[in-house]
Design an enzyme around this catalytic site. Structure first.
Site, mmCIF file in Angstrom:
data_model
loop_
_atom_site.group_PDB
_atom_site.id
_atom_site.type_symbol
_atom_site.label_atom_id
_atom_site.label_comp_id
_atom_site.label_asym_id
_atom_site.label_seq_id
_atom_site.Cartn_x
_atom_site.Cartn_y
_atom_site.Cartn_z
ATOM 1 N N ASP A 133 -128.462 -56.008 -49.756
ATOM 2 C CA ASP A 133 -129.298 -57.203 -49.769
ATOM 3 C C ASP A 133 -128.411 -58.443 -49.724
ATOM 4 O OD1 ASP A 133 -131.577 -55.676 -49.991
ATOM 5 O OD2 ASP A 133 -131.708 -55.859 -52.168
ATOM 6 N N LYS A 134 -128.950 -59.511 -49.191
ATOM 7 C CA LYS A 134 -128.219 -60.772 -49.098
ATOM 8 C C LYS A 134 -127.668 -61.207 -50.456
ATOM 9 C CE LYS A 134 -128.867 -65.639 -47.836
ATOM 10 N NZ LYS A 134 -129.810 -66.651 -47.304
#
Length: 320
Positions: A148-149
């Site tokens: 995930d970012k």
């Protein structure tokens, strides 16, 4: 797009298949090569016979070989992410301290929190696009898995199609170990060593990607193992090993257990998050600490660790 780029995009092009793309499907090869081209366009030009491999028509699932030449008809592309220059600070990071491990087959980076792994959805340049700019000598470079970012830590990339296939087989066969660390809110009990609860997509009026614990008989089987590492005030540092690989799995399972991740914007406790933001600590505290896999070329075991950033120590000081 510049005039030169537009002219190039509207002329016939011939793409040479390098060793890195040996064995790749024609459709995937074109999607990789024609940045900015919609997938519908790629499949249309293949279906109409406008794409030729070694001067012959080919199907989307045709497997390419090193040395093949692919003819691409004149098409208009949107501006490429590769045309957006990588900033100096990110360039230096990707070429320097972010590199945890590298050999002829793989590259492992310590991804910083806040950097998306690939462009899209408003993100012009992600990790993979930036790497392809700063490492132009690599004919092939693809993500083996994703983070995930907002998650930092170990991310694995393959330098050849063969290495990618072998490593993805290890992932599917549960032969790759991924170990995370996270600061969670509350006193995680030592005896809580796993959460085994199915996960499904949750409905969101805004279209935001959210997951939830599914009702019995629904969703996908999801298992995460947990271990307590340290306590600081009302926070607990845990190790999490996702046995399955569902979207947001660690975050959803931690929340389900009653101990949301500190700084989690989707599943966290907003009051606690806001208290830490006021002290200048604003990231989500999930870090891919350790990665264990077999080298795709030699079969030898590889173990790589990535250090967390300084904000982790700041959390401990603020909470203690």
């Amino acid at each position: 797009m510049s005039t030169a780029a537009a002219t190039d995009a509207l002329s016939v092009r011939y793409l040479d298949v390098t060793a890195g793309a040996d064995g790749q499907r024609l459709d995937n090869f074109l999607i990789t090569q024609l940045k900015g081209a919609p997938k519908t366009l790629v499949y249309r030009i293949i279906r109409k016979g406008e794409v030729r491999v070694n001067k012959k028509r080919a199907k989307a699932d045709t497997r390419l070989q090193a040395g093949d030449q692919v003819r691409v008809p004149p098409i208009r592309l949107t501006e490429k992410a590769a045309d957006t220059p990588v900033g100096n600070s990110l360039r230096e990071l990707l070429l320097g301290e972010a590199v945890c491990f590298e050999n002829d087959a793989v590259l492992v980076l310590n991804k910083p929190a806040g950097l998306a792994v690939h462009g899209g959805s408003g993100v012009r340049v992600g990790l993979i696009e930036a790497l392809r700019q700063v490492r132009p000598e690599l004919d092939f470079l693809e993500l083996v898995h994703r983070l995930d970012k907002d998650t930092s830590g170990c991310i694995l990339l393959a330098k050849s199609r063969k290495a990618l296939n072998i490593l993805q087989d290890q992932l599917r066969g549960k032969k790759m170990g991924k170990f995370y660390q996270a600061w969670v809110i509350g006193q995680w009990p030592v005896e809580l060593r796993e959460v085994n609860a199915p996960i499904d997509r949750a409905s969101s009026p805004s279209g935001e990607r959210l997951m939830r614990i599914a009702a019995e008989g629904e969703g996908k089987r999801s298992l995460t193992r947990f271990r307590v590492l340290k306590r600081a005030g009302n926070l607990t540092l845990i190790e999490a090993e996702p046995v399955t690989g569902r979207t947001h799995q660690i975050r959803v399972h931690a929340r389900f257990a009653g101990f949301p991740l500190l700084g989690d914007p989707k599943y966290g406790d907003e009051a606690t998050n806001e208290r830490f933001r006021k002290t200048g600590i604003s990231r989500m505290f999930l870090h891919a600490r350790r990665l264990v896999f077999n080298d795709p070329m030699t079969g030898e075991p590889v173990q790589v660790e990535a250090n967390a950033d300084t904000s982790w120590k700041q959390v401990e000081q603020q909470a203690g």
